[in-house]
Scaffold this motif. Structure first.
Motif, PDB file in Angstrom:
ATOM      1  N   MET A   1       0.857  -1.175   0.000  1.00 45.22           N
ATOM      2  CA  MET A   1       0.000   0.000   0.000  1.00 45.22           C
ATOM      3  C   MET A   1       0.898   1.231   0.000  1.00 45.22           C
ATOM      4  SD  MET A   1      -2.828   1.067   2.841  1.00 45.22           S
ATOM      5  CE  MET A   1      -3.710  -0.413   2.456  1.00 45.22           C
ATOM      6  N   THR A   2       0.608   2.149  -0.839  1.00 45.86           N
ATOM      7  CA  THR A   2       1.378   3.374  -0.885  1.00 45.86           C
ATOM      8  C   THR A   2       0.922   4.288   0.241  1.00 45.86           C
ATOM      9  OG1 THR A   2      -0.180   4.430  -2.365  1.00 45.86           O
ATOM     10  CG2 THR A   2       1.632   3.223  -3.392  1.00 45.86           C
ATOM     11  N   PRO A   3       1.794   5.155   0.743  1.00 47.35           N
ATOM     12  CA  PRO A   3       1.399   6.060   1.813  1.00 47.35           C
ATOM     13  C   PRO A   3       0.179   6.902   1.472  1.00 47.35           C
ATOM     14  CG  PRO A   3       3.769   6.130   1.485  1.00 47.35           C
ATOM     15  CD  PRO A   3       3.189   5.285   0.381  1.00 47.35           C
ATOM     16  N   ALA A   4      -0.030   7.215   0.193  1.00 50.83           N
ATOM     17  CA  ALA A   4      -1.180   8.040  -0.201  1.00 50.83           C
ATOM     18  C   ALA A   4      -2.502   7.332   0.101  1.00 50.83           C
ATOM     19  CB  ALA A   4      -1.099   8.397  -1.677  1.00 50.83           C
ATOM     20  N   LEU A   5      -2.508   5.997   0.192  1.00 48.61           N
ATOM     21  CA  LEU A   5      -3.728   5.250   0.452  1.00 48.61           C
ATOM     22  C   LEU A   5      -3.933   4.959   1.933  1.00 48.61           C
ATOM     23  CD1 LEU A   5      -3.642   2.711  -2.509  1.00 48.61           C
ATOM     24  CD2 LEU A   5      -4.925   4.835  -2.340  1.00 48.61           C
ATOM     25  N   SER A   6      -2.977   5.292   2.749  1.00 49.00           N
ATOM     26  CA  SER A   6      -3.101   5.032   4.174  1.00 49.00           C
ATOM     27  C   SER A   6      -4.131   5.979   4.796  1.00 49.00           C
ATOM     28  CB  SER A   6      -1.759   5.228   4.875  1.00 49.00           C
ATOM     29  OG  SER A   6      -1.919   5.083   6.271  1.00 49.00           O
ATOM     30  N   HIS A   7      -4.946   5.432   5.679  1.00 50.30           N
ATOM     31  CA  HIS A   7      -5.933   6.238   6.394  1.00 50.30           C
ATOM     32  C   HIS A   7      -5.507   6.485   7.849  1.00 50.30           C
ATOM     33  CE1 HIS A   7      -8.628   6.211   3.024  1.00 50.30           C
ATOM     34  NE2 HIS A   7      -8.744   4.906   3.026  1.00 50.30           N
ATOM     35  N   THR A   8      -4.246   6.253   8.158  1.00 56.72           N
ATOM     36  CA  THR A   8      -3.752   6.497   9.507  1.00 56.72           C
ATOM     37  C   THR A   8      -4.080   7.923   9.936  1.00 56.72           C
ATOM     38  OG1 THR A   8      -1.955   4.914   9.230  1.00 56.72           O
ATOM     39  CG2 THR A   8      -1.672   6.564  10.966  1.00 56.72           C
ATOM     40  N   GLY A   9      -4.621   8.061  11.150  1.00 56.59           N
ATOM     41  CA  GLY A   9      -4.970   9.373  11.681  1.00 56.59           C
ATOM     42  C   GLY A   9      -6.367   9.837  11.294  1.00 56.59           C
ATOM     43  N   ARG A  10      -7.066   9.056  10.494  1.00 53.81           N
ATOM     44  CA  ARG A  10      -8.431   9.419  10.092  1.00 53.81           C
ATOM     45  C   ARG A  10      -9.433   8.602  10.896  1.00 53.81           C
ATOM     46  NH1 ARG A  10      -9.456   9.956   4.015  1.00 53.81           N
ATOM     47  NH2 ARG A  10     -10.810  11.630   4.731  1.00 53.81           N
ATOM     48  N   LEU A  11     -10.689   8.947  10.747  1.00 56.34           N
ATOM     49  CA  LEU A  11     -11.758   8.247  11.459  1.00 56.34           C
ATOM     50  C   LEU A  11     -12.501   7.314  10.518  1.00 56.34           C
ATOM     51  CD1 LEU A  11     -13.422  11.183  13.455  1.00 56.34           C
ATOM     52  CD2 LEU A  11     -11.724   9.523  14.289  1.00 56.34           C
ATOM     53  N   LEU A  12     -12.858   6.156  11.054  1.00 55.24           N
ATOM     54  CA  LEU A  12     -13.816   5.277  10.415  1.00 55.24           C
ATOM     55  C   LEU A  12     -15.124   5.485  11.156  1.00 55.24           C
ATOM     56  CD1 LEU A  12     -11.875   1.889  10.213  1.00 55.24           C
ATOM     57  CD2 LEU A  12     -12.191   3.571   8.395  1.00 55.24           C
ATOM     58  N   VAL A  13     -16.169   5.826  10.428  1.00 53.03           N
ATOM     59  CA  VAL A  13     -17.490   6.026  11.023  1.00 53.03           C
ATOM     60  C   VAL A  13     -18.383   4.921  10.482  1.00 53.03           C
ATOM     61  CG1 VAL A  13     -19.428   7.608  11.311  1.00 53.03           C
ATOM     62  CG2 VAL A  13     -17.101   8.513  11.156  1.00 53.03           C
ATOM     63  N   ALA A  14     -18.935   4.119  11.391  1.00 51.62           N
ATOM     64  CA  ALA A  14     -19.780   3.005  10.970  1.00 51.62           C
ATOM     65  C   ALA A  14     -21.004   3.517  10.226  1.00 51.62           C
ATOM     66  CB  ALA A  14     -20.209   2.193  12.187  1.00 51.62           C
ATOM     67  N   THR A  15     -21.308   2.879   9.100  1.00 50.80           N
ATOM     68  CA  THR A  15     -22.526   3.223   8.379  1.00 50.80           C
ATOM     69  C   THR A  15     -23.710   2.597   9.111  1.00 50.80           C
ATOM     70  OG1 THR A  15     -22.576   1.278   6.950  1.00 50.80           O
ATOM     71  CG2 THR A  15     -21.237   3.149   6.196  1.00 50.80           C
ATOM     72  N   PRO A  16     -24.902   3.085   8.879  1.00 47.25           N
ATOM     73  CA  PRO A  16     -26.072   2.474   9.513  1.00 47.25           C
ATOM     74  C   PRO A  16     -26.254   1.002   9.125  1.00 47.25           C
ATOM     75  CG  PRO A  16     -26.630   4.646   8.705  1.00 47.25           C
ATOM     76  CD  PRO A  16     -25.255   4.324   8.182  1.00 47.25           C
ATOM     77  N   LEU A  17     -25.629   0.576   8.036  1.00 51.78           N
ATOM     78  CA  LEU A  17     -25.747  -0.811   7.586  1.00 51.78           C
ATOM     79  C   LEU A  17     -24.862  -1.774   8.383  1.00 51.78           C
ATOM     80  CD1 LEU A  17     -25.665  -0.139   3.736  1.00 51.78           C
ATOM     81  CD2 LEU A  17     -27.669  -0.404   5.224  1.00 51.78           C
ATOM     82  N   LEU A  18     -23.890  -1.260   9.116  1.00 51.13           N
ATOM     83  CA  LEU A  18     -22.968  -2.108   9.878  1.00 51.13           C
ATOM     84  C   LEU A  18     -23.676  -2.584  11.144  1.00 51.13           C
ATOM     85  CD1 LEU A  18     -20.147  -3.306  10.089  1.00 51.13           C
ATOM     86  CD2 LEU A  18     -19.394  -1.191  11.141  1.00 51.13           C
ATOM     87  N   THR A  19     -23.931  -3.886  11.210  1.00 52.92           N
ATOM     88  CA  THR A  19     -24.712  -4.423  12.327  1.00 52.92           C
ATOM     89  C   THR A  19     -23.892  -5.239  13.317  1.00 52.92           C
ATOM     90  OG1 THR A  19     -25.321  -6.355  10.998  1.00 52.92           O
ATOM     91  CG2 THR A  19     -26.848  -4.468  10.978  1.00 52.92           C
ATOM     92  N   ASP A  20     -22.599  -5.406  13.084  1.00 49.06           N
ATOM     93  CA  ASP A  20     -21.747  -6.098  14.048  1.00 49.06           C
ATOM     94  C   ASP A  20     -21.847  -5.349  15.373  1.00 49.06           C
ATOM     95  OD1 ASP A  20     -19.552  -6.778  15.705  1.00 49.06           O
ATOM     96  OD2 ASP A  20     -18.253  -7.176  13.996  1.00 49.06           O
ATOM     97  N   PRO A  21     -22.266  -6.022  16.461  1.00 51.86           N
ATOM     98  CA  PRO A  21     -22.471  -5.316  17.726  1.00 51.86           C
ATOM     99  C   PRO A  21     -21.220  -4.612  18.269  1.00 51.86           C
ATOM    100  CG  PRO A  21     -22.738  -7.700  18.010  1.00 51.86           C
ATOM    101  CD  PRO A  21     -22.571  -7.446  16.553  1.00 51.86           C
ATOM    102  N   ASN A  22     -20.047  -5.051  17.842  1.00 53.17           N
ATOM    103  CA  ASN A  22     -18.813  -4.380  18.265  1.00 53.17           C
ATOM    104  C   ASN A  22     -18.658  -3.005  17.627  1.00 53.17           C
ATOM    105  OD1 ASN A  22     -17.481  -6.481  19.922  1.00 53.17           O
ATOM    106  ND2 ASN A  22     -17.536  -7.624  17.991  1.00 53.17           N
ATOM    107  N   PHE A  23     -19.363  -2.788  16.508  1.00 58.20           N
ATOM    108  CA  PHE A  23     -19.122  -1.572  15.742  1.00 58.20           C
ATOM    109  C   PHE A  23     -20.375  -0.785  15.366  1.00 58.20           C
ATOM    110  CE2 PHE A  23     -15.428  -4.310  14.795  1.00 58.20           C
ATOM    111  CZ  PHE A  23     -14.457  -3.510  15.366  1.00 58.20           C
TER     112      PHE A  23
END
Length: 189
Positions: A1-23
């Motif tokens: 993975m090139t550094p330009a594709l890294s999401h380090t330092g960003r947020l992942l926000v669960a979509t309403p479709l994500l139903t895994d109880p952990n997330f």
């Protein structure tokens, strides 16, 4: 993975479709994202456990609420701490703190807390973390499980973590802002 594709330092926000109880409605700060996978902590899962009850000396440095947060489903018996150190990258870093991205870094909880007094702009302690194997996060992103958005300084130490999912979405432009009003249970509408 090139550094330009890294999401380090960003947020992942669960979509309403994500139903895994952990997330469900999770907001995850990515601490590492590269070809070997990804690692982050869930910012909006406070536990009732006070930091003072499990880590002697660190409670005074922890932000409010001064509780341990469940960082994710992996390694719940371990703790890690995320802290912000004001100043520009390139300046001398305080002992016991390692920069991850921008002003965000990890704290060595084995170090004496007094070495970081006056150095930190905030500290949050997490039990466990969220982890993805190589390609797993990319697959989840392609499936629409997460939105990737920029992290703002107040996100990590939000004093009302139960409102973080909505507030992060609300500040986005376009359709994402509308999702902040998505009901907890859409079948009740």
């Amino acid at each position: 993975m090139t550094p330009a594709l890294s999401h380090t330092g960003r947020l992942l926000v669960a979509t309403p479709l994500l139903t895994d109880p952990n997330f469900v409605r999770a907001v995850v700060l990515l601490l590492d994202h590269d070809a070997q996978g990804a690692l982050g902590v869930v910012l909006n899962r406070p536990t009732p456990i006070e930091v003072a009850a499990v880590l002697d000396g660190w409670a005074d440095l922890a932000g409010r609420p001064s509780v341990v947060f469940q960082g994710g489903p992996v390694a719940l018996d371990s703790a890690l701490a995320v802290a912000v150190v004001p100043g520009e990258p390139g300046q001398a870093e305080p002992l016991g703190w390692r920069r991850v991205h921008g002003a965000i870094g990890l704290v060595d909880l084995e170090a004496p807390p007094e070495v970081l007094v006056g150095e930190l702009g905030g500290l949050r302690v997490f039990a466990g973390y969220a982890g993805w194997s190589p390609g797993q996060l990319e697959n989840e992103l392609a499936e629409g499980a997460w939105y990737v958005v920029d992290c703002e300084p107040g996100d990590i130490f939000c004093p009302e973590p139960e409102r973080l999912w909505r507030s992060v979405l609300r500040r986005q432009r376009g359709p994402l802002a509308m999702l902040a009003t998505y009901p907890d249970d859409p079948t009740l509408n």
